[in-house]
Design an enzyme around this catalytic site. Sequence first.
Site, PDB file in Angstrom:
ATOM      1  N   TYR A 308      35.539  33.600  44.384  1.00 17.20           N
ATOM      2  CA  TYR A 308      36.832  33.295  44.576  1.00 17.20           C
ATOM      3  C   TYR A 308      37.028  32.859  46.261  1.00 17.20           C
ATOM      4  O   TYR A 308      36.095  32.999  47.001  1.00 17.20           O
ATOM      5  CB  TYR A 308      37.420  34.718  44.497  1.00 17.20           C
ATOM      6  CG  TYR A 308      37.659  35.123  43.290  1.00 17.20           C
ATOM      7  CD1 TYR A 308      37.653  34.262  42.256  1.00 17.20           C
ATOM      8  CD2 TYR A 308      37.963  36.522  43.054  1.00 17.20           C
ATOM      9  CE1 TYR A 308      37.853  34.940  40.986  1.00 17.20           C
ATOM     10  CE2 TYR A 308      38.067  37.007  41.539  1.00 17.20           C
ATOM     11  CZ  TYR A 308      37.885  36.156  40.481  1.00 17.20           C
ATOM     12  OH  TYR A 308      37.998  36.772  39.358  1.00 17.20           O
ATOM     13  N   GLU A 385      49.391  58.896  40.349  1.00 15.87           N
ATOM     14  CA  GLU A 385      50.521  58.296  39.532  1.00 15.87           C
ATOM     15  C   GLU A 385      52.083  57.962  40.429  1.00 15.87           C
ATOM     16  O   GLU A 385      52.594  57.329  39.912  1.00 15.87           O
ATOM     17  CB  GLU A 385      50.573  58.781  38.148  1.00 15.87           C
ATOM     18  CG  GLU A 385      49.389  58.363  37.345  1.00 15.87           C
ATOM     19  CD  GLU A 385      49.365  58.875  35.887  1.00 15.87           C
ATOM     20  OE1 GLU A 385      49.165  58.239  34.943  1.00 15.87           O
ATOM     21  OE2 GLU A 385      50.119  60.043  35.508  1.00 15.87           O
TER      22      GLU A 385
END
Length: 404
Positions: A308, A385
């Site tokens: 990348y 979460e």
Amino acid sequence: MPPVDPQLAGLGDQARALQPRTVALRRALHRHPELGLDLPRTRDAVLAELADLPLQIHLGRTVSSVVAVLEGARRGPTVLLRGDMDALPLREDTPVAFRSEIDDAMHACGHDTHVAMLASAARLLARRREQLAGRVLLMFQPGEEGFHGARYMIDEGLLARSGPAGTPDSAYALHISATLPSGELHTRPGPIMAAADVVRVTVTGRGGHASAPHDALDPVPAAAAMVGALQTMLTRRVDTHQPAVLTVSHITAGTTNNIIPETAFLEGTLRTMSEPVRALLHEEIHRVCRHTALAYDCTAEVRISSGYPVTVNDADEAERVGDLGSRVLGRRRVASMPNPIMGAEDFAYVLREVPGALAFLGACPRGIDPNSAAPNHSNRVVFDEAAMASGVAMYAGLALNALR
């Protein structure tokens, strides 16, 4: 406190109201992770979650990508929001009840949370469609973990989905992090993540009996010398103000104690923050390995596989992300990163074509010091979460702010 922005009012509450749905999708994906570019189960879960929304759906031809387009009530610019979908080849070792049910596959980088946050942001934006003057491009991407998924999607026409303008006007991605305080947003202008290349060197000599090395050409000392020579090269050829990392992490040679092998193999990773330094080091690695091998009367075949590119945030867009974070999450929850990190990210391909920014969203579990938390890519990583509601609000806010 920043002044209340009517365009963004209530975003946090609406994102929290969607939290049960966000968590349910995240856990379903976490139980059934998929690797690479072919993610049929993950793709179908995304399609099911978006099925009742007013979106134009475009599926990848060669990869399991999903591009969903939300048209605003009026014409205007296009904003792209990215969520990557693939997992890592790890066997999960966490106490969560929804841990992976697939051997040797785990969402250890949090891409399951990215998908769930982006899907809920799409729902939130669809409810506010009348506030949008333009188009939202929702990019659900496979193959971020070394498979160049973003490049495949661009080659298949992702950016052309923005309409007559040809490319989106801005692009944003969030990346969750288990080692940042939960709910915090961290970003910076300019380079934020490194270019990543793979270096492979095969040193060839002449095999023989280990008791008579003078009758052979031992490639092992040559390979060992290369490791040190490469590190010295890095400190002597690269400006100290230019970040660069070269790690030789894999060495293989021989089969037993009394045989000098014919070959030795080195493998490692090169991380850089600028294209000129990257090009320089490609040349230097070839030179150092060839000449070190010659000093031992051996030869070296050097192969460098380009990975990348550098992930570079547009300065204005990074500032907009930070400003929006202050208004949506609160000023104390936004931090400017003093330095880039040497990890790599294929959102770099999008940011080469479109002005935009990547930001990190903290999700360190409650009661754990971020400095000692299991990091991304660990088989023990756990994400808070509760942070996903902040991610949903940020994704939606970025689109609302860009499409006023």
